[in-house]
Design a protein around this motif. Structure first.
Motif, PDB file in Angstrom:
ATOM      1  N   GLY A   4       0.827  -1.197   0.000  1.00  8.18           N
ATOM      2  CA  GLY A   4       0.000   0.000   0.000  1.00  8.18           C
ATOM      3  C   GLY A   4       0.861   1.246   0.000  1.00  8.18           C
ATOM      4  N   ARG A   5       0.313   2.352  -0.480  1.00  6.26           N
ATOM      5  CA  ARG A   5       1.099   3.578  -0.600  1.00  6.26           C
ATOM      6  C   ARG A   5       0.301   4.795  -0.122  1.00  6.26           C
ATOM      7  N   GLN A   6       1.042   5.772   0.367  1.00  6.34           N
ATOM      8  CA  GLN A   6       0.491   7.084   0.700  1.00  6.34           C
ATOM      9  C   GLN A   6       1.190   8.091  -0.199  1.00  6.34           C
ATOM     10  N   ILE A   7       0.429   8.774  -1.041  1.00  7.71           N
ATOM     11  CA  ILE A   7       1.007   9.715  -2.001  1.00  7.71           C
ATOM     12  C   ILE A   7       0.329  11.071  -1.823  1.00  7.71           C
ATOM     13  N   GLY A   8       1.078  12.010  -1.290  1.00  6.85           N
ATOM     14  CA  GLY A   8       0.538  13.344  -1.077  1.00  6.85           C
ATOM     15  C   GLY A   8       1.636  14.375  -1.128  1.00  6.85           C
ATOM     16  N   SER A   9       1.286  15.570  -1.510  1.00  5.16           N
ATOM     17  CA  SER A   9       2.260  16.651  -1.548  1.00  5.16           C
ATOM     18  C   SER A   9       2.638  17.061  -0.129  1.00  5.16           C
ATOM     19  N   THR A  10       3.934  17.204   0.122  1.00  2.00           N
ATOM     20  CA  THR A  10       4.382  17.688   1.426  1.00  2.00           C
ATOM     21  C   THR A  10       4.534  19.205   1.439  1.00  2.00           C
ATOM     22  N   CYS A  11       4.281  19.855   0.307  1.00  2.48           N
ATOM     23  CA  CYS A  11       4.449  21.306   0.256  1.00  2.48           C
ATOM     24  C   CYS A  11       3.111  22.037   0.290  1.00  2.48           C
ATOM     25  N   GLY A  12       2.023  21.317   0.576  1.00  2.00           N
ATOM     26  CA  GLY A  12       0.741  21.975   0.800  1.00  2.00           C
ATOM     27  C   GLY A  12       0.061  22.501  -0.438  1.00  2.00           C
ATOM     28  N   ALA A  13       0.178  21.804  -1.557  1.00  2.00           N
ATOM     29  CA  ALA A  13      -0.438  22.256  -2.805  1.00  2.00           C
ATOM     30  C   ALA A  13      -1.871  21.749  -2.917  1.00  2.00           C
ATOM     31  N   MET A  14      -2.833  22.671  -2.940  1.00  2.00           N
ATOM     32  CA  MET A  14      -4.218  22.269  -3.183  1.00  2.00           C
ATOM     33  C   MET A  14      -4.371  21.842  -4.648  1.00  2.00           C
ATOM     34  N   GLY A  15      -5.342  20.962  -4.888  1.00  2.00           N
ATOM     35  CA  GLY A  15      -5.591  20.486  -6.238  1.00  2.00           C
ATOM     36  C   GLY A  15      -4.689  19.347  -6.660  1.00  2.00           C
ATOM     37  N   TYR A  16      -3.908  18.785  -5.740  1.00  2.00           N
ATOM     38  CA  TYR A  16      -2.951  17.725  -6.082  1.00  2.00           C
ATOM     39  C   TYR A  16      -3.594  16.343  -6.123  1.00  2.00           C
ATOM     40  N   SER A  17      -4.493  16.074  -5.214  1.00  2.00           N
ATOM     41  CA  SER A  17      -4.933  14.707  -4.950  1.00  2.00           C
ATOM     42  C   SER A  17      -5.626  14.047  -6.137  1.00  2.00           C
ATOM     43  N   VAL A  18      -6.528  14.757  -6.802  1.00  2.00           N
ATOM     44  CA  VAL A  18      -7.275  14.130  -7.894  1.00  2.00           C
ATOM     45  C   VAL A  18      -6.348  13.778  -9.064  1.00  2.00           C
ATOM     46  N   PRO A  19      -5.524  14.708  -9.577  1.00  2.00           N
ATOM     47  CA  PRO A  19      -4.598  14.299 -10.640  1.00  2.00           C
ATOM     48  C   PRO A  19      -3.669  13.168 -10.215  1.00  2.00           C
ATOM     49  N   ALA A  20      -3.203  13.192  -8.965  1.00  2.00           N
ATOM     50  CA  ALA A  20      -2.332  12.125  -8.483  1.00  2.00           C
ATOM     51  C   ALA A  20      -3.058  10.785  -8.527  1.00  2.00           C
ATOM     52  N   ALA A  21      -4.305  10.762  -8.078  1.00  2.00           N
ATOM     53  CA  ALA A  21      -5.073   9.517  -8.087  1.00  2.00           C
ATOM     54  C   ALA A  21      -5.324   9.030  -9.508  1.00  2.00           C
ATOM     55  N   VAL A  22      -5.571   9.953 -10.423  1.00  2.00           N
ATOM     56  CA  VAL A  22      -5.766   9.579 -11.818  1.00  2.00           C
ATOM     57  C   VAL A  22      -4.499   8.929 -12.357  1.00  2.00           C
ATOM     58  N   ALA A  23      -3.355   9.547 -12.091  1.00  2.00           N
ATOM     59  CA  ALA A  23      -2.089   9.027 -12.621  1.00  2.00           C
ATOM     60  C   ALA A  23      -1.795   7.626 -12.107  1.00  2.00           C
ATOM     61  N   VAL A  24      -1.944   7.407 -10.806  1.00  2.00           N
ATOM     62  CA  VAL A  24      -1.589   6.095 -10.261  1.00  2.00           C
ATOM     63  C   VAL A  24      -2.626   5.047 -10.642  1.00  2.00           C
TER      64      VAL A  24
END
Length: 554
Positions: free
Chosen positions: A407-427
């Motif tokens: 399992g993985r946790q993938i999130g921006s550590t620099c506090g960028a809003m709007g990251y999660s949905v594109p990240a989920a699409v990519a993975v």
């Protein structure tokens, strides 16, 4: 003039280098400034997948998430001027998160440079402060050289982003040039003498604590880290959004130093007499604005292992600093007897405090997110991927879910809003059968939710959990703490997320009660399409640890 047999356009040479260096996909918004690259990609569709996103910021964040997931450079392609400006957020994320990434930017023709021609920007100046390397390829014969260097720079030492500008007339040039050999990243490793020095520094510790974080952890590295902890009966915490570096179900995992760090763990950090840091930068979030540890002398034995020698001692002066890759360090330490003994009670105390902190207390809200997370924790497959946006809502999955490879946790550590949905699409596009859950607030979803259409087009099926509380929650929390009751600029007008989700081609469910949450999740697991689940949360439940009423009372 007939093209010579061995001559290639600059665009063809560039695409050939991508294939030589192992790239199998790229995320883009197409532009006329790099048509030759797009045309060359048409001929290699059986070996290379091009995902066209809906916005350059989405494409860049997808490439960054791909880099996090695979450890290989995520490739992003955008056009000049506005396209590059939109993509800059992904470069910033990759830089602060130490993620390998290559941004290829179409550029104006060389004959119009320095005239402020249409959409002209000097990308070396623009990206210089937020990229490991920013350059422009002015000679098509040097494309193999630049691309080989780009892959090496992105992956060697502390990983990060590289930006290459591609003048459009350079890409049309016909050249004869030899290809570069496949790149090999360079990373420092620890030797036996350094392991012995670590053992000497830690020997005799009564309250040791390991802090693991940073990028570069492989599944094998995470397993080696766990063996090291088990062999030496060590408690291990993780830095912000690096919780998957060690199995959270292990008795040796004791929590994370993120935005919602447990107060008990902060106290235990102060009590620790030896701190072994592997991979983490000891940045602002991990150290609670550099307060949890004294600067520059922590007052304890500090052993800092980081892949970038320049990072060691930047803020905190270590007792021992070693430049080494995290995974390589874990392998070197695994099986090593550090001579630490007599602190089993210390580790067990920290573990029990972690377990107590992750048992959600009951609330009287119709949708109790703590209880919902406990239900999700039991339902998630072992290889599920969680992507995180910026905002207080991420406190729920960070505090109450369990992580650990595969399992993985993938999130921006620099506090960028709007990251999660594109990240989920990519993975999700990398393995559509794998369950991928994106956590995002109503504000963050409105910034990048359109990328769900990218998933629909290319066969991804992420599950997007939208926390709808009608406010920019993190800023509202700070606002209520600093200026109680004076709400300004943080309210969000109601959005019909159902109409939006269905319009993008996704399934949709709205959850208003705790009992409705798990059935909605299971239906999403079974769906062949992306699913948006709107969670109607109470803004009063502003974080996992406080309420608006408490903030106003304080």
């Amino acid at each position: 003039m007939q093209q010579q047999q061995n001559s290639r356009s600059g665009g063809q040479v560039l695409v050939d280098q991508l294939l030589i260096h192992g790239a199998d996909c790229a995320f883009c918004v197409p532009g006329e400034s790099y048509l030759e690259v797009l045309d060359a990609l048409h001929d290699v569709r059986d070996r290379f997948t091009l995902y066209n996103a809906r916005h350059e910021a989405g494409a860049a964040n997808m490439a960054e998430a791909y880099g996090k997931l695979t450890g290989r450079p995520g490739i992003c392609m955008v056009t000049r001027g506005p396209g590059a400006c939109h993509a800059a957020i992904g470069v910033h994320v990759a830089y602060q998160d130490s993620t390998p990434m290559i941004l290829l930017v179409g550029q104006v023709g060389r004959g119009t440079v320095d005239r402020e021609s249409f959409q002209e920007i000097d990308y070396r100046q623009m990206f210089g402060p937020v990229a490991k390397w920013a350059a422009q390829i002015d000679d098509a014969r040097r494309i193999p050289e630049y691309m080989a260097r780009a892959f090496r720079v992105a992956t060697s030492g502390r990983p990060g982003p590289v930006v290459l500008a591609l003048p459009e007339d350079m890409l049309t040039e016909l050249v004869e040039v030899a290809d570069a050999p496949p790149y090999v990243p360079t990373a420092p490793a620890m030797d036996a003498a350094q392991v012995a020095r670590i053992a000497q520094a830690l020997r005799g510790a009564k309250r040791p604590l390991v802090l693991a974080g940073g990028s570069g952890w492989t599944d094998e590295g995470a397993e080696a880290l766990l063996r090291f902890a088990t062999d030496n009966d060590l408690p291990i915490a993780t830095s912000f959004r690096r919780q998957d570096a060690i199995d959270n179900d292990s008795d040796h995992y004791v929590g994370d130093f993120g935005t919602g760090v447990a107060p008990s763990l902060v106290r235990r950090l102060a009590e620790a007499d030896v701190l072994l840091v592997i991979g983490a930068r000891l940045g602002e979030i991990t150290t609670r604005n550099y307060v949890s540890l004294n600067v520059p002398d922590t007052g304890k034995v500090l052993v800092h292992i980081h892949v970038d020698a320049d990072e060691i001692g930047r803020v905190y002066s270590p007792t021992l600093g070693i430049a080494a890759d995290s995974t390589a360090a874990a392998f070197a330490l695994a099986g090593t007897d550090l001579g630490l003994s007599g602190h089993g009670d210390w580790r067990q105390t920290l573990r029990e405090e972690y377990l107590a902190d992750t048992q959600a207390p009951a609330h009287d809200h119709p949708l109790d997110m703590g209880q919902a997370m406990l239900a999700l924790r039991d339902a998630l497959p072992a290889d599920a991927i969680i992507t995180l946006d910026a905002g207080n809502h991420t406190g729920w999955p960070q505090r109450f879910l369990r992580y650990g490879r595969p399992g993985r946790q993938i999130g921006s550590t620099c506090g960028a809003m709007g990251y999660s949905v594109p990240a989920a699409v990519a993975v999700s596009l990398q393995d559509p059968a794998r369950q991928v859950l994106a956590f995002v607030g109503d504000g963050g979803f409105m910034m990048s939710g359109a990328e769900i259409a990218t998933a629909v087009q290319h066969g991804g099926r992420p599950i997007v959990l939208v926390f709808n509380n009608g406010t920019y929650g993190t800023i509202r929390m700070h606002q209520e703490r600093e200026h109680p009751g004076r709400v300004s600029g943080t309210d969000i007008v109601t959005t019909d997320f159902g109409a939006l989700a269905r319009g993008l081609g996704a399934e949709f469910a709205r959850v208003t009660q705790t009992a409705e949450f798990l059935p909605a999740i299971k239906a999403a697991f079974a769906s062949a399409r992306p699913t948006v689940i709107e969670l109607m949360t109470d803004p009063e439940q502003i974080s996992t640890r406080t309420t608006i009423a408490k903030l106003r009372g304080q």
